[in-house]
Design a protein around this motif. Structure first.
Motif, mmCIF file in Angstrom:
data_model
loop_
_atom_site.group_PDB
_atom_site.id
_atom_site.type_symbol
_atom_site.label_atom_id
_atom_site.label_comp_id
_atom_site.label_asym_id
_atom_site.label_seq_id
_atom_site.Cartn_x
_atom_site.Cartn_y
_atom_site.Cartn_z
ATOM 1 N N ILE B 161 0.843 -1.203 0.000
ATOM 2 C CA ILE B 161 0.000 0.000 0.000
ATOM 3 C C ILE B 161 0.879 1.255 0.000
ATOM 4 O O ILE B 161 0.567 2.247 -0.643
ATOM 5 C CB ILE B 161 -0.957 -0.002 1.220
ATOM 6 C CG1 ILE B 161 -1.905 -1.207 1.140
ATOM 7 C CG2 ILE B 161 -1.761 1.302 1.279
ATOM 8 C CD1 ILE B 161 -2.721 -1.446 2.402
ATOM 9 N N ALA B 162 2.016 1.171 0.690
ATOM 10 C CA ALA B 162 2.923 2.318 0.765
ATOM 11 C C ALA B 162 3.685 2.522 -0.537
ATOM 12 O O ALA B 162 4.343 3.548 -0.730
ATOM 13 C CB ALA B 162 3.903 2.121 1.926
ATOM 14 N N GLY B 163 3.622 1.517 -1.426
ATOM 15 C CA GLY B 163 4.363 1.627 -2.679
ATOM 16 C C GLY B 163 5.841 1.308 -2.532
ATOM 17 O O GLY B 163 6.650 1.629 -3.389
ATOM 18 N N THR B 164 6.205 0.659 -1.427
ATOM 19 C CA THR B 164 7.616 0.365 -1.169
ATOM 20 C C THR B 164 8.037 -0.975 -1.758
ATOM 21 O O THR B 164 9.144 -1.123 -2.276
ATOM 22 C CB THR B 164 7.890 0.377 0.354
ATOM 23 O OG1 THR B 164 7.426 1.612 0.884
ATOM 24 C CG2 THR B 164 9.367 0.237 0.660
ATOM 25 N N VAL B 165 7.144 -1.980 -1.648
ATOM 26 C CA VAL B 165 7.462 -3.328 -2.102
ATOM 27 C C VAL B 165 6.252 -3.877 -2.869
ATOM 28 O O VAL B 165 5.134 -3.775 -2.384
ATOM 29 C CB VAL B 165 7.756 -4.252 -0.890
ATOM 30 C CG1 VAL B 165 7.949 -5.697 -1.343
ATOM 31 C CG2 VAL B 165 8.985 -3.782 -0.128
ATOM 32 N N PRO B 166 6.475 -4.474 -4.076
ATOM 33 C CA PRO B 166 5.343 -5.087 -4.792
ATOM 34 C C PRO B 166 4.713 -6.202 -3.958
ATOM 35 O O PRO B 166 5.416 -6.871 -3.200
ATOM 36 C CB PRO B 166 5.978 -5.657 -6.059
ATOM 37 C CG PRO B 166 7.308 -4.989 -6.176
ATOM 38 C CD PRO B 166 7.732 -4.613 -4.801
ATOM 39 N N LEU B 167 3.405 -6.407 -4.120
ATOM 40 C CA LEU B 167 2.666 -7.315 -3.231
ATOM 41 C C LEU B 167 3.194 -8.753 -3.270
ATOM 42 O O LEU B 167 3.486 -9.350 -2.233
ATOM 43 C CB LEU B 167 1.178 -7.301 -3.600
ATOM 44 C CG LEU B 167 0.276 -8.080 -2.640
ATOM 45 C CD1 LEU B 167 0.354 -7.509 -1.228
ATOM 46 C CD2 LEU B 167 -1.175 -8.062 -3.114
ATOM 47 N N ARG B 168 3.331 -9.289 -4.492
ATOM 48 C CA ARG B 168 3.687 -10.702 -4.606
ATOM 49 C C ARG B 168 5.088 -10.960 -4.029
ATOM 50 O O ARG B 168 5.273 -11.859 -3.202
ATOM 51 C CB ARG B 168 3.637 -11.106 -6.080
ATOM 52 C CG ARG B 168 3.663 -12.588 -6.285
ATOM 53 C CD ARG B 168 3.332 -12.977 -7.714
ATOM 54 N NE ARG B 168 3.813 -14.335 -7.940
ATOM 55 C CZ ARG B 168 5.028 -14.615 -8.355
ATOM 56 N NH1 ARG B 168 5.881 -13.658 -8.616
ATOM 57 N NH2 ARG B 168 5.391 -15.884 -8.526
ATOM 58 N N GLU B 169 6.040 -10.141 -4.441
ATOM 59 C CA GLU B 169 7.408 -10.307 -3.938
ATOM 60 C C GLU B 169 7.474 -10.134 -2.425
ATOM 61 O O GLU B 169 8.178 -10.868 -1.738
ATOM 62 C CB GLU B 169 8.326 -9.269 -4.589
ATOM 63 C CG GLU B 169 8.760 -9.642 -5.990
ATOM 64 C CD GLU B 169 9.421 -8.462 -6.683
ATOM 65 O OE1 GLU B 169 8.671 -7.565 -7.126
ATOM 66 O OE2 GLU B 169 10.662 -8.440 -6.776
ATOM 67 N N GLY B 170 6.725 -9.150 -1.943
ATOM 68 C CA GLY B 170 6.723 -8.880 -0.511
ATOM 69 C C GLY B 170 6.168 -10.053 0.280
ATOM 70 O O GLY B 170 6.757 -10.490 1.271
ATOM 71 N N LEU B 171 5.034 -10.577 -0.188
ATOM 72 C CA LEU B 171 4.398 -11.694 0.531
ATOM 73 C C LEU B 171 5.297 -12.934 0.519
ATOM 74 O O LEU B 171 5.457 -13.611 1.543
ATOM 75 C CB LEU B 171 3.030 -12.032 -0.090
ATOM 76 C CG LEU B 171 1.891 -11.044 0.191
ATOM 77 C CD1 LEU B 171 0.652 -11.410 -0.610
ATOM 78 C CD2 LEU B 171 1.556 -11.001 1.691
ATOM 79 N N ILE B 172 5.910 -13.217 -0.645
ATOM 80 C CA ILE B 172 6.772 -14.401 -0.741
ATOM 81 C C ILE B 172 7.992 -14.255 0.167
ATOM 82 O O ILE B 172 8.287 -15.140 0.984
ATOM 83 C CB ILE B 172 7.215 -14.638 -2.206
ATOM 84 C CG1 ILE B 172 6.011 -15.069 -3.059
ATOM 85 C CG2 ILE B 172 8.320 -15.699 -2.265
ATOM 86 C CD1 ILE B 172 6.300 -15.157 -4.540
ATOM 87 N N ALA B 173 8.688 -13.108 0.055
ATOM 88 C CA ALA B 173 9.918 -12.937 0.828
ATOM 89 C C ALA B 173 9.628 -12.858 2.326
ATOM 90 O O ALA B 173 10.233 -13.574 3.134
ATOM 91 C CB ALA B 173 10.666 -11.688 0.352
ATOM 92 N N MET B 174 8.678 -12.011 2.703
ATOM 93 C CA MET B 174 8.367 -11.864 4.126
ATOM 94 C C MET B 174 7.844 -13.184 4.688
ATOM 95 O O MET B 174 8.210 -13.601 5.789
ATOM 96 C CB MET B 174 7.322 -10.754 4.334
ATOM 97 C CG MET B 174 7.842 -9.349 4.130
ATOM 98 S SD MET B 174 9.128 -8.887 5.299
ATOM 99 C CE MET B 174 8.141 -8.399 6.711
ATOM 100 N N GLY B 175 6.969 -13.854 3.919
ATOM 101 C CA GLY B 175 6.409 -15.124 4.378
ATOM 102 C C GLY B 175 7.483 -16.179 4.556
ATOM 103 O O GLY B 175 7.542 -16.869 5.581
#
Lengths: 113, 217
Positions: B161-175
């Motif tokens: 939402i902040a525009g810092t990290v794309p959703l898919r990449e963020g979810l995969i990496a953080m997860g």
């Protein structure tokens, strides 16, 4: 069973020991969120190592910035591990005192009304 | 997963702060009404312990490190998700103000992720699994694992939402990273619950006592 005083002392000693060990043994690798940011910025792959010179580029336009007194739990390069120890001990004791003080204050205020 | 100031625009940070404050007020009410004086030392010791544990970054391979969050531990031991909000908020204030670990404008988001989501996920997972399995280690491990993983996914969504990290990449990496960090969180949480119930069984809520069986203490 341990009385309150012993429990507090033992608890703080355990917390300080964890913190002191952390100063020397904690991993310098970026945490999960930092790693994710590095991936997005193309400096690291999902499962690969983090290059030693990797640095997160921060776009500060429209963002707030703040300089803390002890950034990264240290007191600067010249202080080295001693700075880290002081930072962790100060933080651990402060966390204890703030929560104890606040909790105690809330209980007292609750009683007064 | 402490979000720095640079990762969220100020207006969004304010919205997270407002949501967080609602829970902080509820947590203060919890402290006033539910926390008896006997538990004061435990609450304060947990704050010190969680602060220290959060400074201990353990390597989780893949060039990444992670540390315990502590939301599940606080909520389980004190018998309320608001205990986690209370303690994590104070720990995050000390970390953000003194050590620059987590931003100030983003502190609301950090309180929501680690305190609110971590606390509620940890508490209700533990409660549910305790009912089903009657095993503190199983319930504690699963609760703490989820209380580490789910907040990291929430963090990924906020970063999107902040525009810092794309959703898919963020979810995969953080997860992925936090699924591993969560295992550490689980082991340390179970060990800490065991330790606290051993020395002070009277201070611990949520059926942990019965979990260890009569006469176990």
């Amino acid at each position: 069973m341990m009385d309150n005083k012993t429990f507090i002392i033992a608890g703080i000693i355990v917390a300080l020991l964890i913190g002191v060990v952390a100063v020397f043994l904690a991993s310098g690798d970026p945490d999960g969120l930092e790693s994710t940011a590095l991936i997005v910025q193309g400096q690291k792959t999902l499962t690969g190592d983090t290059p030693p010179d990797a640095e997160i580029h921060e776009d500060l336009t429209g963002k707030f910035s703040y300089e803390s007194p002890m950034p990264d739990y240290a007191l600067g390069e010249e202080m080295g591990p001693l700075g880290g120890l002081i930072a962790i001990i100060v933080g651990t004791i402060l966390a204890f005192l703030i929560v104890l003080g606040l909790a105690y204050g809330i209980k007292m205020a609750g009683k007064a009304t | 997963m402490h979000i720095p100031d640079a990762f969220i625009p100020i207006p969004q940070g304010i919205i997270y702060w407002i949501i967080a404050l609602v829970f902080v007020v509820l947590a203060l009410k919890w402290a006033k009404n539910e926390m008896n004086e006997e538990k004061l030392p435990l609450v304060a010791v947990l704050a010190a312990g969680i602060f220290a544990l959060q400074s201990f970054n353990l390597p989780v391979s893949m060039g990444t490190s992670g540390h315990l969050v502590g939301g599940a531990l606080a909520a389980i031991v004190l018998g309320s998700p608001f205990a986690a909000v209370f303690i994590l908020t104070m720990v995050l204030i000390v970390q953000g103000v003194l050590f620059g670990d987590g931003g100030l404008t983003t502190m609301g988001a950090n309180i929501i992720n680690m305190g609110v989501i971590g606390g509620f996920v940890g508490f209700y997972t533990f409660k549910g699994l305790m009912g089903m399995t009657k095993s503190m280690p199983i319930a504690g491990l699963a609760a703490a694992w989820l209380a580490c993983l789910i907040p990291s996914l929430a963090c990924a969504v906020e970063m999107f939402i902040a525009g810092t990290v794309p959703l898919r990449e963020g979810l995969i990496a953080m997860g992925l990273y936090h699924a591993i960090i969560g295992v550490i969180e689980g082991i340390v949480t179970v060990a800490a619950i065991y330790l606290i119930t051993t020395v002070r069984p009277d201070l611990v809520d949520t059926g942990v006592k019965s979990a260890r069986g009569a006469g176990a203490s």
